[in-house]
Design an enzyme around this catalytic site. Structure first.
Site, short mmCIF file in Angstrom:
data_model
loop_
_atom_site.label_atom_id
_atom_site.label_comp_id
_atom_site.label_asym_id
_atom_site.label_seq_id
_atom_site.Cartn_x
_atom_site.Cartn_y
_atom_site.Cartn_z
N HIS A 308 0.85 -1.19 0.00
CA HIS A 308 0.00 0.00 0.00
C HIS A 308 0.88 1.23 0.00
O HIS A 308 1.94 1.22 0.64
CB HIS A 308 -0.91 0.00 1.24
N ASP A 366 -7.97 -5.29 0.12
CA ASP A 366 -8.45 -6.06 -1.03
C ASP A 366 -8.10 -7.53 -0.96
O ASP A 366 -8.67 -8.34 -1.69
CB ASP A 366 -7.88 -5.47 -2.32
N1 CMC Z 1 4.07 -7.62 -4.90
C1 CMC Z 1 5.40 -7.66 -5.08
N2 CMC Z 1 6.23 -6.61 -4.96
C2 CMC Z 1 5.65 -5.44 -4.63
C3 CMC Z 1 4.27 -5.30 -4.42
C4 CMC Z 1 3.48 -6.44 -4.55
N3 CMC Z 1 2.17 -6.37 -4.37
N4 CMC Z 1 3.98 -4.02 -4.12
C5 CMC Z 1 5.15 -3.36 -4.13
N5 CMC Z 1 6.16 -4.22 -4.44
C6 CMC Z 1 7.58 -3.90 -4.49
C7 CMC Z 1 7.92 -3.12 -5.74
O1 CMC Z 1 8.28 -3.98 -6.81
C8 CMC Z 1 9.08 -2.29 -5.24
O2 CMC Z 1 10.21 -3.12 -5.18
P1 CMC Z 1 11.71 -2.49 -5.47
O3 CMC Z 1 11.92 -1.50 -4.37
O4 CMC Z 1 12.61 -3.67 -5.44
O5 CMC Z 1 11.59 -1.85 -6.82
C9 CMC Z 1 8.69 -1.95 -3.80
O6 CMC Z 1 7.85 -3.03 -3.40
C10 CMC Z 1 7.93 -0.63 -3.65
O7 CMC Z 1 6.85 -0.65 -4.58
P2 CMC Z 1 6.14 0.63 -5.20
O8 CMC Z 1 5.43 0.25 -6.45
O9 CMC Z 1 7.14 1.73 -5.28
O10 CMC Z 1 5.12 0.99 -4.06
P3 CMC Z 1 3.91 1.99 -4.22
O11 CMC Z 1 3.69 2.59 -2.90
O12 CMC Z 1 4.11 2.91 -5.38
O13 CMC Z 1 2.71 1.02 -4.66
C11 CMC Z 1 0.79 -0.32 -4.62
C12 CMC Z 1 1.65 0.70 -3.85
C13 CMC Z 1 -0.49 -0.60 -3.83
C14 CMC Z 1 0.41 0.23 -6.01
C15 CMC Z 1 1.63 -1.62 -4.77
O14 CMC Z 1 2.02 -2.13 -3.51
C16 CMC Z 1 0.89 -2.69 -5.58
O15 CMC Z 1 0.95 -2.67 -6.82
N6 CMC Z 1 0.17 -3.63 -4.89
C17 CMC Z 1 -0.62 -4.61 -5.57
C18 CMC Z 1 -1.94 -3.97 -6.01
C19 CMC Z 1 -2.89 -3.78 -4.83
O16 CMC Z 1 -3.07 -4.65 -4.00
N7 CMC Z 1 -3.51 -2.59 -4.82
C20 CMC Z 1 -4.52 -2.26 -3.80
C21 CMC Z 1 -4.10 -1.11 -2.97
S1 CMC Z 1 -5.15 -0.96 -1.53
C22 CMC Z 1 -6.64 -0.40 -2.15
C23 CMC Z 1 -6.68 1.06 -2.27
O17 CMC Z 1 -6.59 1.76 -1.23
O18 CMC Z 1 -6.81 1.54 -3.41
#
Ligand code: CMC
Length: 432
Positions: A308, A366
């Site tokens: 998240h 989720d």
């Molecule tokens: N599975 C594997 N690796 C992950 C995941 C995941 N679900 N989420 C983040 N990472 C890794 C990402 O690859 C990165 O690794 P590195 O530092 O080696 O490059 C690191 O963790 C940080 O990721 P980020 O994309 O910079 O994190 P963010 O804060 O931009 O993204 C997120 C947040 C929710 C988009 C992401 O965690 C994600 O894609 N999760 C899966 C989709 C999901 O469950 N979304 C629902 C969010 S909750 C509902 C809402 O409030 O909308």
């Protein structure tokens, strides 16, 4: 704490006011930065940018705290229900009995859909995505209630309760009728005596020969699901609603834009993506171990329902929803669900895996909400619609906060242009 911050830039010191929110969040007010220095701040993805001051929701992502209007989500989940919490979120206070009854009456009056709106929903292709229909129909409400979609916020705010009740009540009827049409089934009329969630399930699943009566645990799981989604401060869809509202747009146009933002798989679409992921893992004969290993390489699919932008701890909503999910499952007599077994294995692996621990990736709301929806019988392509029904009071509250701000300025971020510098137009006959 200092009450100014100093920026040393181009040999000069420039002072900016510093202020603190009611929960100690510190902010630097850079409102005069560009005028004073010619610089703007650059914050890709807005991770460090406070776009507004808001009194609605407080989140501390580091420790996993979520409060609506000061009330902890755990207390609301235990003692309140979706409609009471909606009123809290929208008005700032828990309602009195009279206020609650008056609003329920407005919800009842506004539950049916005008013939034109029913036909509008029926005019979409049968396989149209329900989020497309929801967004279009919420926007169309502005055409049916012109007195609630004026040319300025002040006239709209004068009818706030009515507009809020229309949005909260009709979003449920629109969602259910969309489902009925996709299955070739006739419209079910709302029943005035049923509560919000029971009425929704009736609108979805009752047949002329059999009324749908959910178990109390299922109705309560749905109620909790909606309550837990009621608001979540400045996420993508809420910021979209505020952005549109800042242009002076009416409530229906603004929440319709929120529906579109929510549709994205990284936002509201994640609950559907979780089920897809679990099904694929099951079809591959994997118990989740191979999937986790691939997700860690950064090349495989992400573990949906994990991670998240704000929570760097267990999402408090995930804990609550998980408990209610097990109760609903037991009331339905479901004992052994292969997708649930995979979900539990994924959770256990990820919570003990260095990759996820280091990056502070925990289950988000989720992860279990898709499983709850599936157990209730909601089709997968409706999961994000369910999220939108739950988020409606939050969007309405955020719209109201923007619309009632006497110092409202249209939201208009800046950018850093990195495209081509000035060049001369070349006639097509001379282009190589
Ligand atoms: N599975 C594997 N690796 C992950 C995941 C995941 N679900 N989420 C983040 N990472 C890794 C990402 O690859 C990165 O690794 P590195 O530092 O080696 O490059 C690191 O963790 C940080 O990721 P980020 O994309 O910079 O994190 P963010 O804060 O931009 O993204 C997120 C947040 C929710 C988009 C992401 O965690 C994600 O894609 N999760 C899966 C989709 C999901 O469950 N979304 C629902 C969010 S909750 C509902 C809402 O409030 O909308």
């Amino acid at each position: 704490m200092a009450n100014t911050a100093t920026l040393h830039l181009d040999g000069k010191d420039i002072q900016f006011p510093v202020f603190t929110g009611s929960e100690g969040e510190k902010a630097i007010d850079i409102g005069k930065l560009r005028a004073d220095t010619g610089y703007i701040t650059y914050d890709d993805g807005f991770g460090n940018t406070g776009s507004c001051q808001s009194k609605i929701t407080f989140i501390d992502g580091e420790t996993g705290i979520l409060r609506y209007r000061g009330y902890p989500i755990e207390q609301l989940a235990e003692h309140s229900n979706f409609i009471e919490t909606s009123l809290l979120v929208m008005t700032g206070e828990l309602p009195t009995c009279d206020e609650r009854n008056n609003f329920s009456e407005l919800l009842t009056q506004n539950a049916p859909l005008r013939q034109g709106l029913l036909r509008f929903i029926e005019s979409f292709p049968r396989d149209a995505h329900p989020m497309a229909i929801l967004s279009a129909t919420m926007n169309a409400l502005g055409a049916y209630y012109p007195h609630l979609s004026g040319i300025n916020h002040q006239s709209d705010l004068g009818h706030f309760d009515e507009a809020a009740a229309i949005a909260i009540s009709k979003v449920r009827t629109i969602a259910a009728h969309t489902y009925r049409v996709s299955k070739g089934l006739p419209f079910n009329y709302p029943k005035p005596k049923l509560g919000y969630c029971e009425n929704f399930l009736h609108l979805m699943f009752s047949e002329p020969y059999a009324e749908f009566a959910p178990t109390p645990e299922v109705a309560s799981a749905l109620n909790l699901f909606l309550l837990l989604h009621a608001d979540h401060e400045q996420n993508c869809s809420t910021s979209t609603v505020r952005m549109v509202a800042s242009a002076g747009a009416n409530l229906f146009a603004s929440v319709s834009a929120g529906v579109n933002a929510l549709w994205g798989p990284l936002h509201g679409g994640a609950n559907m993506a979780v089920i897809e992921m679990l099904k694929n893992i099951h079809a591959d004969g994997d118990d989740g171990t191979r999937f986790i290993a691939a997700a860690k390489t950064g090349k495989g699919d992400r573990l949906m329902g994990f991670g998240h932008r704000v929570y760097k701890n267990y999402d408090p909503r995930a804990k609550i929803i998980k408990a209610s999910f097990y109760k609903a499952l037991a009331s339905l007599g479901i004992k052994d669900d292969p997708l649930l077994n995979i979900a539990m294995k994924l959770e256990e692996c990820a919570l003990n895996d260095e990759y996820f621990v280091q990056r502070k990736l925990y289950p988000n709301v989720d992860f279990y909400s898709g499983l709850i929806m599936r157990a209730i019988g909601i089709p997968e392509n409706m999961f994000t619609v369910m999220f939108a029904i739950g988020r409606m009071p939050g969007w309405i509250a955020q719209w109201r906060e923007v619309a009632s701000n006497p110092k409202l300025k249209i939201y208009r971020p800046r950018q850093v242009y990195v495209g081509e510098p000035l060049r001369e137009y070349v006639l097509s006959s001379l282009r190589k």
